[in-house]
Design a protein around this motif. Structure first.
Motif, PDB file in Angstrom:
ATOM      1  N   ARG A 230      -0.642 -12.084   2.871  1.00 37.71           N
ATOM      2  CA  ARG A 230       0.452 -11.242   3.067  1.00 37.71           C
ATOM      3  C   ARG A 230       1.241 -10.828   1.543  1.00 37.71           C
ATOM      4  O   ARG A 230       1.263 -11.449   0.607  1.00 37.71           O
ATOM      5  N   GLU A 231       1.502  -9.292   1.697  1.00 37.72           N
ATOM      6  CA  GLU A 231       1.913  -8.906   0.289  1.00 37.72           C
ATOM      7  C   GLU A 231       3.326  -8.831   0.306  1.00 37.72           C
ATOM      8  O   GLU A 231       3.780  -8.030   1.456  1.00 37.72           O
ATOM      9  N   ILE A 232       4.115  -9.227  -0.673  1.00 41.51           N
ATOM     10  CA  ILE A 232       5.678  -9.020  -0.638  1.00 41.51           C
ATOM     11  C   ILE A 232       5.856  -7.918  -1.404  1.00 41.51           C
ATOM     12  O   ILE A 232       5.401  -7.279  -2.323  1.00 41.51           O
ATOM     13  N   ASN A 233       6.545  -6.961  -0.561  1.00 43.97           N
ATOM     14  CA  ASN A 233       7.073  -5.469  -1.149  1.00 43.97           C
ATOM     15  C   ASN A 233       6.188  -4.836  -1.325  1.00 43.97           C
ATOM     16  O   ASN A 233       5.979  -3.727  -2.255  1.00 43.97           O
ATOM     17  N   GLY A 234       4.915  -4.850  -0.681  1.00 39.31           N
ATOM     18  CA  GLY A 234       3.780  -3.888  -0.902  1.00 39.31           C
ATOM     19  C   GLY A 234       3.896  -2.480   0.039  1.00 39.31           C
ATOM     20  O   GLY A 234       4.820  -2.627   0.708  1.00 39.31           O
ATOM     21  N   ARG A 235       2.791  -1.726  -0.237  1.00 40.20           N
ATOM     22  CA  ARG A 235       2.987  -0.338   0.503  1.00 40.20           C
ATOM     23  C   ARG A 235       2.474  -1.160   2.125  1.00 40.20           C
ATOM     24  O   ARG A 235       1.530  -1.670   2.377  1.00 40.20           O
TER      25      ARG A 235
END
Length: 70
Positions: free
Chosen positions: A45-50
């Motif tokens: 999971r990427e935080i604040n990613g596109r």
């Protein structure tokens, strides 16, 4: 009254040369590797990613259809 058109005759199956068969197998292996890498990257999971697909899925950076190698 509309008369259905006869189905066109099917073309005989073409045999591929060994080089073409190897190329198809290599392309399929490349696609499988890309799909496996994409599945691995989507697991984290990427935080604040596109949103959307990982932009480096083809080992280059792509934004709005413009790709650049890095």
């Amino acid at each position: 009254m509309d008369v259905p058109a006869a189905a066109p005759p099917e073309a005989p199956a073409r045999t591929l040369s060994p080089a073409a068969q190897r190329a198809l197998a290599e392309a399929e292996a490349r696609r499988a590797a890309i799909d496996a890498k994409a599945a691995e990257l989507t697991g984290a999971r990427e935080i604040n990613g596109r949103g959307g697909l990982e932009p480096v899925r083809y080992d280059d950076w792509e934004v709005k259809g413009i790709a650049s190698d890095f």
